[in-house]
Scaffold this active site. Structure first.
Site, short mmCIF file in Angstrom:
data_model
loop_
_atom_site.label_atom_id
_atom_site.label_comp_id
_atom_site.label_asym_id
_atom_site.label_seq_id
_atom_site.Cartn_x
_atom_site.Cartn_y
_atom_site.Cartn_z
N SER A 91 0.85 -1.19 0.00
CA SER A 91 0.00 0.00 0.00
C SER A 91 0.88 1.23 0.00
O SER A 91 1.99 1.23 0.54
CB SER A 91 -0.91 -0.01 1.24
OG SER A 91 -1.87 1.02 1.15
N ASP A 92 0.38 2.29 -0.62
CA ASP A 92 1.10 3.55 -0.64
C ASP A 92 0.08 4.68 -0.70
O ASP A 92 -1.03 4.48 -1.20
CB ASP A 92 2.05 3.63 -1.84
CG ASP A 92 3.02 4.78 -1.71
OD1 ASP A 92 3.95 4.67 -0.89
OD2 ASP A 92 2.85 5.79 -2.41
N GLN A 93 0.47 5.84 -0.19
CA GLN A 93 -0.48 6.95 -0.15
C GLN A 93 0.22 8.27 -0.44
O GLN A 93 1.33 8.51 0.04
CB GLN A 93 -1.14 7.03 1.22
CG GLN A 93 -2.23 8.08 1.34
CD GLN A 93 -2.85 8.09 2.72
OE1 GLN A 93 -2.23 8.53 3.67
NE2 GLN A 93 -4.06 7.58 2.83
N GLY A 95 -3.05 3.74 -2.76
CA GLY A 95 -2.87 2.59 -3.65
C GLY A 95 -2.82 1.31 -2.83
O GLY A 95 -2.24 1.28 -1.74
#
Length: 195
Positions: free
Chosen positions: A68-70, A105
């Site tokens: 995950s990424d933000q 994401g």
């Protein structure tokens, strides 16, 4: 139950994943989180979520790996982690009275097959119009210096917000559990085995 790995060093993501009651371990992926030249914010978070999951695949060849990424954006400006008090205050002064979009994401990699499920979940956070003294006091209390946007919605930072618009409230904290549950079910994970 397949081995479940969270490709993250974030304690917030670990806390969120623990809500599902599934056994998992976490490992920090070694991934350069820089955007590529000409890459959109949405493409960046989607790519990085996948890269984080793939970074652990060789070590866990039979696992389901979550990446995950933000990134946060306000008025076409990327809002990162402030790192310290002065930078956080400057960030909140810029954000007060504005709307910030957090793009999160998510990727679930089945390392046994190479299959990857992916999505981006957007969250709009509408910040209240607040005076400098209140913003400064908030920062001294909570010290959210490792949070993009300088506010923790899961704690006192919620008092800075006027409204949050999203299809998944956990996305703002960094791991969209509603989307993840769908991905895990698609991969064969069952949540209520005792029933």
């Amino acid at each position: 139950m397949r081995t479940l790995i969270l490709a993250s060093s974030s304690p917030y993501r670990r806390e969120l994943l623990a809500r599902l009651g599934l056994s998992f371990s976490w490992h920090s992926p070694d991934v350069d989180e820089s955007s590529l030249v000409g890459e959109s914010v949405i493409d960046t978070v989607q790519r990085l979520a996948q890269e984080k999951a793939r970074a652990l695949a060789a070590n866990f060849p039979e696992a389901l790996i979550i990446g995950s990424d933000q990134l946060a954006v306000c008025e076409q400006r990327i809002i990162g982690k402030p790192g310290g008090h002065d930078q956080a205050l400057e960030q909140l002064l810029f954000l007060t009275g504005k709307t910030v979009t957090f793009h999160t994401g998510l990727a679930l990699l089945d390392s046994a097959t190479g299959t990857i499920q992916k999505t981006v979940v957007d969250t709009q956070v509408h910040f209240r119009q607040l005076p400098r003294a209140e913003l400064d006091a908030y920062l001294r209390i909570e010290q959210p210096y490792q949070c993009a946007g300088s506010a923790k919605n899961e704690a006192l930072g919620i008092a800075l917000m006027d409204r949050i618009d999203t299809c998944d409230p956990t996305a703002l904290t960094g791991l969209p559990l509603i989307a993840l549950c769908g991905f895990l079910r698609e991969a064969g994970v069952r949540f209520f085995e005792s029933i």
